[in-house]
Design a protein around this motif. Structure first.
Motif, PDB file in Angstrom:
ATOM      1  N   TYR A 177       0.837  -1.208   0.000  1.00  8.32           N
ATOM      2  CA  TYR A 177       0.000   0.000   0.000  1.00  8.32           C
ATOM      3  C   TYR A 177       0.873   1.260   0.000  1.00  8.32           C
ATOM      4  O   TYR A 177       0.503   2.282  -0.601  1.00  8.32           O
TER       5      TYR A 177
ATOM      6  N   THR B  61       1.909   2.015  -3.441  1.00 10.59           N
ATOM      7  CA  THR B  61       0.760   2.529  -4.196  1.00 10.59           C
ATOM      8  C   THR B  61       0.573   4.019  -3.955  1.00 10.59           C
ATOM      9  O   THR B  61       0.282   4.796  -4.874  1.00 10.59           O
ATOM     10  N   VAL B  62       0.742   4.445  -2.691  1.00  8.38           N
ATOM     11  CA  VAL B  62       0.599   5.872  -2.370  1.00  8.38           C
ATOM     12  C   VAL B  62       1.692   6.672  -3.056  1.00  8.38           C
ATOM     13  O   VAL B  62       1.456   7.762  -3.601  1.00  8.38           O
TER      14      VAL B  62
ATOM     15  N   ILE C 145      -2.312   9.118  -3.756  1.00 13.35           N
ATOM     16  CA  ILE C 145      -3.660   9.121  -3.192  1.00 13.35           C
ATOM     17  C   ILE C 145      -3.619   8.525  -1.789  1.00 13.35           C
ATOM     18  O   ILE C 145      -3.021   7.454  -1.584  1.00 13.35           O
TER      19      ILE C 145
ATOM     20  N   THR D  10      -4.683   6.453   1.560  1.00 14.03           N
ATOM     21  CA  THR D  10      -5.405   5.190   1.738  1.00 14.03           C
ATOM     22  C   THR D  10      -5.378   4.810   3.216  1.00 14.03           C
ATOM     23  O   THR D  10      -4.581   5.356   4.007  1.00 14.03           O
ATOM     24  N   SER D  11      -6.257   3.867   3.565  1.00 14.05           N
ATOM     25  CA  SER D  11      -6.293   3.370   4.948  1.00 14.05           C
ATOM     26  C   SER D  11      -6.700   1.911   4.915  1.00 14.05           C
ATOM     27  O   SER D  11      -7.471   1.482   4.054  1.00 14.05           O
ATOM     28  N   GLN D  12      -6.179   1.152   5.871  1.00 10.42           N
ATOM     29  CA  GLN D  12      -6.459  -0.279   5.961  1.00 10.42           C
ATOM     30  C   GLN D  12      -6.464  -0.706   7.419  1.00 10.42           C
ATOM     31  O   GLN D  12      -5.907  -0.025   8.291  1.00 10.42           O
TER      32      GLN D  12
ATOM     33  N   PHE E 234      -3.226   4.791   8.382  1.00  9.20           N
ATOM     34  CA  PHE E 234      -3.557   5.796   7.366  1.00  9.20           C
ATOM     35  C   PHE E 234      -2.268   6.207   6.686  1.00  9.20           C
ATOM     36  O   PHE E 234      -1.283   6.561   7.353  1.00  9.20           O
TER      37      PHE E 234
ATOM     38  N   ASN F 101      -0.694   8.920   4.041  1.00 13.55           N
ATOM     39  CA  ASN F 101      -0.956  10.187   3.353  1.00 13.55           C
ATOM     40  C   ASN F 101       0.315  10.651   2.634  1.00 13.55           C
ATOM     41  O   ASN F 101       1.399  10.731   3.246  1.00 13.55           O
TER      42      ASN F 101
ATOM     43  N   SER G 249       2.439   8.481   7.963  1.00 15.09           N
ATOM     44  CA  SER G 249       1.589   7.354   8.350  1.00 15.09           C
ATOM     45  C   SER G 249       1.187   7.481   9.820  1.00 15.09           C
ATOM     46  O   SER G 249       2.031   7.775  10.679  1.00 15.09           O
TER      47      SER G 249
END
Length: 520
Positions: free
Chosen positions: A106, A109-110, A115, A117-119, A135, A137, A151
């Motif tokens: 992830y 990916t950021v 973009i 994201t959160s998991q 999170f 950012n 994060s």
């Protein structure tokens, strides 16, 4: 020459002035830079203190998944110190692969998409299993390229456990609701629940079948009953009375061909006893009422049969004497008196017929039954029936099954049933009417059908036509159909009627063909 030297001196002065201005500007700039640097340091310290006081774990990571910053709580999460994490990636720190491999995916990916994201992930620590929500950012540089990722990691184990418990409770609630709904649906009564405003909010399948006219439009009607005090006994008034706090137990209601016992109760809040709705139960007791009416009818027939058996002998003996003397007097009387004697004789014969009808009503009357063919009995009575029908201009049509099984019957009584039903039909029709007599065979029964296209029977009378002495005719005794039912029941059969005013009437008589019924 001197002039050149002076010009050079002037230029040196100007350069010196410019240097003084530059030195002054530099001092200003250095002062501003120092102030800005101090502000940034102060903000960084404040940001660090804020983060250190926060229960959330904060990290800053670069493209190589190295930690460039870790808060105190963030380092403590992994059992490390802040400085142990700075400049190292998770593999060097030997962090859990179960959590960090998806985290790294992830994170990339950021960096790639820019973009947030959160998991939520499951992590295994020496002190137990925890659920962490993180999170990610992106942090952009001046060229709008992701330079780092900020994060925040939060321990959501308690929330996750609460959600799990809530989910289990929800499933349990739904299971209990389904079981309760199944119990309500399988209950042998109609059940409906209304809210405080009178709208139906729940009902079972039987309610939809037995009470098709009751819908949520009851609100206006119930409110009117609430305002009026609910003085009548309609469904809406009973529910309105329950909404007013009254408990109604076992109220009897007859609607069309159905009989109900209605109970209605208010629904109250557990703690406050405030009425929030009402529940109504409709128990269909139509079959019980039919049985009760049937027992009452049989009691009447039994009483009539006992009375007929008791008085028939006492009536017929003097009648025989009277008829004998009347015949002698008729033979000796003048011609003008013979007609009057004939009228008296006819009335005596009518009395004898009524006594015979009384005796036919006796359910326990002993009759001799023999193996007979129903089609043959009908064929034997057809000429007489045809003669009666011809006098009134009625046509009779036979539609008999080709093969009918043998039945244990009393031929005389079956003929009486045919005569009674046929004559009733003939009297109910206008000239050119049609009387149909049919036989049909099913798996375990033979059905006799007598149908006409006469005036029909009023719906209110259908439940009474088999009662002794009930008649709509001016000259009838009301015993004909009662006798038919008594005879059919003595043959272990069943008689039913269907009628529509202006269309006609059909009688259906079913004789069982099973060996057990034949033995009975």
């Amino acid at each position: 020459m001197l002039q050149l030297i002076q010009e050079y001196i002037e230029k040196l002065k100007k350069v010196d002035e410019q240097l003084e201005r530059l030195t002054s500007d530099r001092n200003v700039i250095e002062t501003e830079l120092t102030a800005l640097s101090n502000a940034i340091n102060n903000q960084s310290e404040s940001f660090g203190r804020i983060i250190s006081f926060s229960h959330d774990c904060v990290f800053i990571l670069d493209r190589n998944c190295r930690f460039t910053y870790a808060s105190i709580s963030g380092a403590q999460l992994f059992g490390l110190k802040q400085m142990d994490m700075i400049g190292k990636n998770w593999r060097e720190l030997k962090l859990s692969k179960e959590m960090m491999i998806p985290f790294e995916a992830y994170l990339k990916t950021v960096f790639m998409l820019g973009i947030p994201t959160s998991q939520v992930t499951r992590a295994v620590f020496p002190y137990g299993i925890r659920y962490l929500e993180y999170f990610l950012n992106p942090v952009f540089n001046k060229h709008h390229v992701v330079d780092a990722v900020f994060s925040v990691v939060r321990d959501v184990t308690q929330r996750k456990e609460s959600e799990t418990v809530q989910k289990q409770l929800t499933i349990q609630y739904l299971d209990e609701s389904q079981r309760l709904q199944q119990m309500i649906d399988t209950a042998p009564m109609a059940i409906l629940t209304v809210d405080r405003d009178g709208f139906i909010i729940a009902s079972n399948q039987l309610a939809a079948e037995l009470l098709p006219d009751i819908t949520d439009k009851l609100k206006m009607v119930i409110n009117s009953h609430l305002d009026a005090g609910g003085l009548d006994d309609s469904d809406e008034a009973l529910i309105a009375r329950a909404l007013n706090g009254e408990e109604i137990n076992g109220f009897f209601r007859q609607d069309r061909n159905k009989s109900f016992l209605i109970s209605a109760y208010p629904i109250k809040e557990y703690n406050t006893d405030n009425i929030v709705g009402a529940i109504a139960y409709y128990q269909d007791i139509s079959e019980l009422e039919n049985l009760r009416n049937e027992y009452a009818r049989l009691d009447r027939l039994k009483l009539i049969g006992e009375m007929a058996a008791g008085v028939a002998h006492e009536i017929r003996n003097p009648m025989t004497v009277v008829k004998g003397y009347l015949q002698v007097l008729t033979n000796k009387a003048e011609p003008d008196l013979q007609e009057r004697y004939s009228i008296i004789m006819n009335e005596l014969n009518r009395i004898d017929t009524i006594v015979t009808d009384f005796l036919s009503l006796a359910r326990n009357k002993t009759v001799t039954k023999e193996i007979c063919n129903l089609n043959n009995i009908i064929a034997g009575t057809f000429p007489l029936l045809q003669a009666d029908a011809a006098e009134s201009g009625i046509e009779i049509k036979l539609n008999l099954a080709e093969v009918v099984p043998e039945l244990l019957l009393n031929e005389k009584e079956i003929k009486q049933v045919l005569f009674n039903l046929s004559r009733n039909s003939i009297q109910a029709m206008q000239p050119k009417g049609l009387l149909r007599i049919e036989t049909k065979v099913s798996a375990n029964a033979v059905k006799l059908i007598v149908a006409d296209n006469g005036c029909g029977i009023e719906a209110d009378y259908l439940n009474k036509i088999f009662d002794p002495f009930f008649t709509t005719k001016d000259t009838g005794t009301g015993l004909g159909l009662a006798i038919c039912q008594s005879i059919v029941e003595r043959h272990a059969g069943k008689i039913e009627v269907q009628s529509k005013v202006g269309k006609g009437t059909s009688f259906f008589i079913t004789f069982p063909t099973s060996e057990k019924n034949l033995m009975n």
